[in-house]
Design a protein around this motif. Structure first.
Motif, PDB file in Angstrom:
ATOM      1  N   PRO A 167      37.640  42.432  35.882  1.00 37.63           N
ATOM      2  CA  PRO A 167      37.627  40.929  36.448  1.00 37.63           C
ATOM      3  C   PRO A 167      39.031  40.647  36.818  1.00 37.63           C
ATOM      4  N   GLN A 168      39.220  39.888  37.751  1.00 42.48           N
ATOM      5  CA  GLN A 168      40.444  39.263  38.216  1.00 42.48           C
ATOM      6  C   GLN A 168      40.265  37.850  38.337  1.00 42.48           C
ATOM      7  N   ALA A 169      41.245  37.060  38.082  1.00 39.67           N
ATOM      8  CA  ALA A 169      41.101  35.654  38.176  1.00 39.67           C
ATOM      9  C   ALA A 169      42.083  34.955  38.920  1.00 39.67           C
ATOM     10  N   PHE A 170      41.746  34.030  39.563  1.00 35.75           N
ATOM     11  CA  PHE A 170      42.560  33.329  40.729  1.00 35.75           C
ATOM     12  C   PHE A 170      42.412  31.721  40.682  1.00 35.75           C
ATOM     13  N   ILE A 171      43.689  31.460  41.076  1.00 41.19           N
ATOM     14  CA  ILE A 171      43.399  29.719  41.322  1.00 41.19           C
ATOM     15  C   ILE A 171      43.643  29.667  42.568  1.00 41.19           C
ATOM     16  N   THR A 172      42.670  28.522  43.163  1.00 40.84           N
ATOM     17  CA  THR A 172      43.049  28.370  44.534  1.00 40.84           C
ATOM     18  C   THR A 172      44.354  27.039  44.803  1.00 40.84           C
ATOM     19  N   ALA A 173      44.600  26.949  46.017  1.00 37.97           N
ATOM     20  CA  ALA A 173      45.440  26.050  46.596  1.00 37.97           C
ATOM     21  C   ALA A 173      44.735  25.184  47.322  1.00 37.97           C
ATOM     22  N   PRO A 174      45.449  23.778  47.560  1.00 40.98           N
ATOM     23  CA  PRO A 174      44.617  22.838  48.400  1.00 40.98           C
ATOM     24  C   PRO A 174      44.341  23.278  49.673  1.00 40.98           C
ATOM     25  N   GLY A 175      43.101  23.190  50.018  1.00 43.28           N
ATOM     26  CA  GLY A 175      42.745  23.600  51.266  1.00 43.28           C
ATOM     27  C   GLY A 175      42.031  25.068  51.462  1.00 43.28           C
ATOM     28  N   THR A 178      42.112  38.645  27.518  1.00 38.95           N
ATOM     29  CA  THR A 178      42.644  37.694  28.273  1.00 38.95           C
ATOM     30  C   THR A 178      42.815  38.031  29.883  1.00 38.95           C
ATOM     31  N   LEU A 179      42.489  37.035  30.685  1.00 41.82           N
ATOM     32  CA  LEU A 179      42.710  37.134  32.141  1.00 41.82           C
ATOM     33  C   LEU A 179      43.799  36.077  32.617  1.00 41.82           C
ATOM     34  N   ILE A 180      44.917  36.401  33.195  1.00 43.54           N
ATOM     35  CA  ILE A 180      45.923  35.678  33.705  1.00 43.54           C
ATOM     36  C   ILE A 180      45.544  35.194  35.220  1.00 43.54           C
ATOM     37  N   LEU A 181      45.576  33.612  35.394  1.00 46.07           N
ATOM     38  CA  LEU A 181      45.215  33.345  36.654  1.00 46.07           C
ATOM     39  C   LEU A 181      46.539  33.776  37.386  1.00 46.07           C
ATOM     40  N   ARG A 182      46.111  34.083  38.704  1.00 43.93           N
ATOM     41  CA  ARG A 182      47.182  34.114  39.866  1.00 43.93           C
ATOM     42  C   ARG A 182      46.882  33.620  41.281  1.00 43.93           C
ATOM     43  N   PRO A 183      47.848  33.183  41.873  1.00 41.30           N
ATOM     44  CA  PRO A 183      47.201  32.392  43.024  1.00 41.30           C
ATOM     45  C   PRO A 183      46.474  33.272  44.075  1.00 41.30           C
ATOM     46  N   LEU A 184      45.525  32.791  44.734  1.00 43.34           N
ATOM     47  CA  LEU A 184      44.497  33.302  45.439  1.00 43.34           C
ATOM     48  C   LEU A 184      45.039  33.529  46.678  1.00 43.34           C
ATOM     49  N   SER A 185      45.164  34.705  47.145  1.00 43.19           N
ATOM     50  CA  SER A 185      45.543  35.212  48.564  1.00 43.19           C
ATOM     51  C   SER A 185      44.420  36.223  49.090  1.00 43.19           C
ATOM     52  N   ALA A 186      44.624  35.965  50.412  1.00 43.28           N
ATOM     53  CA  ALA A 186      43.745  36.959  51.431  1.00 43.28           C
ATOM     54  C   ALA A 186      43.717  38.473  50.842  1.00 43.28           C
ATOM     55  N   ASP A 187      44.962  38.695  50.994  1.00 43.07           N
ATOM     56  CA  ASP A 187      44.920  40.493  50.557  1.00 43.07           C
ATOM     57  C   ASP A 187      44.522  40.654  49.172  1.00 43.07           C
ATOM     58  N   ALA A 188      44.554  39.983  48.118  1.00 40.84           N
ATOM     59  CA  ALA A 188      44.095  40.340  46.849  1.00 40.84           C
ATOM     60  C   ALA A 188      42.795  40.205  46.695  1.00 40.84           C
ATOM     61  N   PHE A 189      42.187  39.226  47.778  1.00 38.50           N
ATOM     62  CA  PHE A 189      40.653  39.098  47.513  1.00 38.50           C
ATOM     63  C   PHE A 189      40.028  39.714  48.346  1.00 38.50           C
ATOM     64  N   ALA A 190      40.410  40.301  49.561  1.00 39.84           N
ATOM     65  CA  ALA A 190      39.862  41.175  50.509  1.00 39.84           C
ATOM     66  C   ALA A 190      38.704  41.949  49.925  1.00 39.84           C
ATOM     67  N   PRO A 191      38.865  42.778  48.953  1.00 33.37           N
ATOM     68  CA  PRO A 191      37.868  43.710  48.382  1.00 33.37           C
ATOM     69  C   PRO A 191      36.411  42.767  48.016  1.00 33.37           C
ATOM     70  N   PHE A 192      36.811  41.665  47.719  1.00 31.79           N
ATOM     71  CA  PHE A 192      35.476  40.982  47.124  1.00 31.79           C
ATOM     72  C   PHE A 192      34.898  40.018  48.239  1.00 31.79           C
ATOM     73  N   GLY A 193      35.771  39.493  49.010  1.00 34.16           N
ATOM     74  CA  GLY A 193      35.258  38.378  50.181  1.00 34.16           C
ATOM     75  C   GLY A 193      36.354  38.097  50.894  1.00 34.16           C
ATOM     76  N   ASP A 194      35.978  36.745  51.581  1.00 31.56           N
ATOM     77  CA  ASP A 194      36.878  36.087  52.361  1.00 31.56           C
ATOM     78  C   ASP A 194      37.578  34.738  51.771  1.00 31.56           C
ATOM     79  N   VAL A 195      39.044  34.717  52.157  1.00 27.17           N
ATOM     80  CA  VAL A 195      39.460  33.187  51.528  1.00 27.17           C
ATOM     81  C   VAL A 195      39.499  32.250  52.831  1.00 27.17           C
ATOM     82  N   LEU A 196      38.823  31.338  52.639  1.00 25.18           N
ATOM     83  CA  LEU A 196      38.675  30.338  53.641  1.00 25.18           C
ATOM     84  C   LEU A 196      39.890  29.288  53.783  1.00 25.18           C
TER      85      LEU A 196
END
Length: 161
Positions: free
Chosen positions: A105-113, A4-22
Motif C-alpha cells: 500500500p501507498q498513502a497520499f495526502i491531497t492538496a486543495p483542488g 507504518t505508511l508515511i503520507l506523501r503528497p499526491l501527484s499525477a505521476d505517483a498515482f498513475a498506476p492506480f488512477g487519475d488525479v483530478l
C-alpha cells in the motif's frame, strides 16, 4: 504487528498506476462561457463493465492521524471518482494487486483542488477526510450485481506524517 505508511503528497505521476488525479494542471483545453471559463477537458477515464455513471454525495466523518488501515476495497465492475466539495485535504491509500489481495500500500495526502479517480479493480482505502464536513461528490457505476470486494489485513498499517 503494526506496519507504518508515511503520507506523501499526491501527484499525477505517483498515482498513475492506480488512477487519475483530478486537478487543474497546465493550460485549459478550451476557453468557454464568453471567455470567462477555462475547461480542463476529460481528466478521468471512467470505466464500467456495465451499468451507467451516476453521481452520489458522500458525507464521511473526519479522521485524525495516525490512522489505522486494516481494510482495503476494490470495485471490479467500475472506476470510482472522489471529488471533494471543500478545499480540505483527505488521505488516499492505494495498492497493487498480488494474488487477489492488496500488496505494498501507498498513502497520499491531497492538496486543495485535488480529487482522485480510482481505476476499475484498484485496491484503495475507504474515504478518509481529515476535516469536517467530509463532503464529496462521487462518480461511479450504478448497476446490478456485486461491485465490492474487501480485504482485511492480518497485520494493520498505521498511516502517519
Amino acid at each position: 504487528m503494526t506496519r507504518t505508511l508515511i503520507l506523501r503528497p499526491l501527484s499525477a505521476d505517483a498515482f498513475a498506476p492506480f488512477g487519475d488525479v483530478l486537478e487543474i494542471a497546465g493550460a485549459p483545453d478550451k476557453i468557454i462561457n464568453q471567455g470567462l471559463c477555462g475547461r480542463f477537458h476529460d481528466r478521468a477515464a471512467m470505466d464500467f463493465a456495465d451499468g451507467r455513471a451516476g453521481i452520489s454525495l458522500f458525507q464521511s466523518e473526519a479522521r485524525s492521524l495516525p490512522i489505522t488501515l486494516d481494510m482495503m476495497e476494490r470495485h471490479p465492475e467500475g472506476s470510482q471518482a472522489f471529488i471533494p466539495m471543500t478545499a480540505d485535504p483527505f488521505v488516499v491509500v492505494v495498492a497493487a494487486d498480488k494474488d487477489g489481495a492488496p500488496h505494498d500500500p501507498q498513502a497520499f495526502i491531497t492538496a486543495p483542488g485535488q480529487g482522485v479517480n480510482y481505476h476499475r479493480n484498484t485496491w484503495h482505502g475507504v474515504l478518509t477526510p481529515l476535516a469536517s464536513p467530509g463532503l464529496f461528490a462521487v462518480v461511479d457505476r450504478i448497476g446490478e450485481g456485486p461491485n465490492l470486494q474487501e480485504h482485511w489485513f492480518d497485520n494493520p498499517f498505521q498511516i502517519t506524517h
